[in-house]
Design a protein around this motif. Sequence first.
Motif, mmCIF file in Angstrom:
data_model
loop_
_atom_site.group_PDB
_atom_site.id
_atom_site.type_symbol
_atom_site.label_atom_id
_atom_site.label_comp_id
_atom_site.label_asym_id
_atom_site.label_seq_id
_atom_site.Cartn_x
_atom_site.Cartn_y
_atom_site.Cartn_z
ATOM 1 N N LEU A 273 0.854 -1.137 -0.054
ATOM 2 C CA LEU A 273 -0.009 -0.105 -0.162
ATOM 3 C C LEU A 273 0.802 1.256 0.005
ATOM 4 N N VAL A 274 2.217 1.126 0.130
ATOM 5 C CA VAL A 274 3.360 2.227 0.159
ATOM 6 C C VAL A 274 3.558 2.675 -1.261
ATOM 7 N N PRO A 275 3.422 3.925 -1.663
ATOM 8 C CA PRO A 275 3.819 4.239 -3.045
ATOM 9 C C PRO A 275 5.440 3.925 -3.240
ATOM 10 N N GLU A 276 5.836 3.827 -4.480
ATOM 11 C CA GLU A 276 7.028 3.321 -4.836
ATOM 12 C C GLU A 276 8.205 4.080 -4.422
ATOM 13 N N ALA B 206 0.869 -3.652 8.160
ATOM 14 C CA ALA B 206 0.980 -3.533 6.652
ATOM 15 C C ALA B 206 -0.127 -2.813 6.113
ATOM 16 N N VAL B 207 -1.176 -2.860 7.042
ATOM 17 C CA VAL B 207 -2.511 -2.274 6.515
ATOM 18 C C VAL B 207 -2.732 -1.017 7.604
ATOM 19 N N VAL B 208 -3.266 -1.489 8.835
ATOM 20 C CA VAL B 208 -3.864 -0.265 9.601
ATOM 21 C C VAL B 208 -2.686 0.718 9.920
ATOM 22 N N ALA B 209 -1.569 0.068 10.499
ATOM 23 C CA ALA B 209 -0.608 1.207 10.776
ATOM 24 C C ALA B 209 -0.117 1.907 9.389
ATOM 25 N N THR B 210 0.103 1.255 8.357
ATOM 26 C CA THR B 210 0.415 1.864 7.188
ATOM 27 C C THR B 210 -0.260 3.039 6.732
ATOM 28 N N GLU B 211 -1.850 2.566 6.740
ATOM 29 C CA GLU B 211 -2.881 3.593 6.537
ATOM 30 C C GLU B 211 -2.630 4.773 7.115
#
Length: 360
Positions: free
Chosen positions: A61-64, A96-101
């Motif tokens: 989910l993180v931009p390149e 990889a989902v909640v903390a990343t968002e």
Amino acid sequence: MSARHHLLYSEEEEALRAAVRDLLTDHCDAAGVIARTESGTPHDRALWKRLTEGMGLAGLLVPEDLGGQGATHREAAVVLEELGRAVAPVPYLTSAVVATEALLAAGARDLLGELASGDTVGVLAVALNVAPHGAWRTVRLAGGALHGELTGIADAAAADVLLVPADDGGLYAVAAGAVTVTPQVSLDLTRPVATVVLDGAPGTRVGATGPAVRRALRAGAGLLASEQLGLADWCLTETVRHLKERRQFNRPVGGFQALKHRLARLWLEIAGLRAAARNAADALVGGADTDVAVTVAQAYAAPVAVRAAEEALQLHGGIGMTWEHPVHLYLKRAKADSIAYGTAGGHRAALAELVDLRAP
């Protein structure tokens, strides 16, 4: 019609599924997961390393340009389906989902890169049961340090950094070594919860709490449905396989009409869950009705996943009641997931508000 505008899996998504399933087949067997729940170290760090360093999945989910893969929630949903099928004890949903968002909403570029690499596990310090439309607890900011206690924090024991909401409206990144993490009794030992105590812990403000936490919880709820889908699908598949092999009165148990009807009904419910989960993942990529899609998915997912696990346990007969058979892992995960990021009833109530169909 592009892949983004229908709910079918693309070739790339199916290839991702196959790769993740192969890895989990080789490195996340049921006996190993059961043994880990008894060991006092429930998180499988070796598996996490393979998923993140080997496949780059923590950065989907993180931009390149920030060190991620620049993929979408659809790909993350496929990964979660497979992790659900294996009840894999890794902090993928939480980090990889909640903390990343939360960090994407806050614009915390440096920390995003660390989470994307998988070297750092991040956990949002909000109780697992809090829904996207719910309220969460904050800690007190005094003298530049954080003070307070937060309970029900999923995967806190695996965290390197915690994202902590404070009473000044800020979200603070706090090193795990600066807090005290005490395990709580958890039904689901593959995603344990803990109490986090901050006693003058230093933190770095990464953004405003409100937008970051709401976005994080919405993504968590929406993609949790894909984990529940994978779990339910495993339960159905394994139960059908077992009933084909088990014989009673010299015929396969699966041939009995009453059991056929139960399995057919469950198959239909899982087909509905697949549609709801895919719709939520697609809406999270970018859509006008994202809140509706997420609440519909969560209103439907929990009862189906729990029923699938209960049916699996019952229809496996005596073997299903043993500790050695993995079906208990799936039932516990399904029950724990049924209150994660809001209950089905809470999501139904939220949906009524969203579509202006409140009860009289």
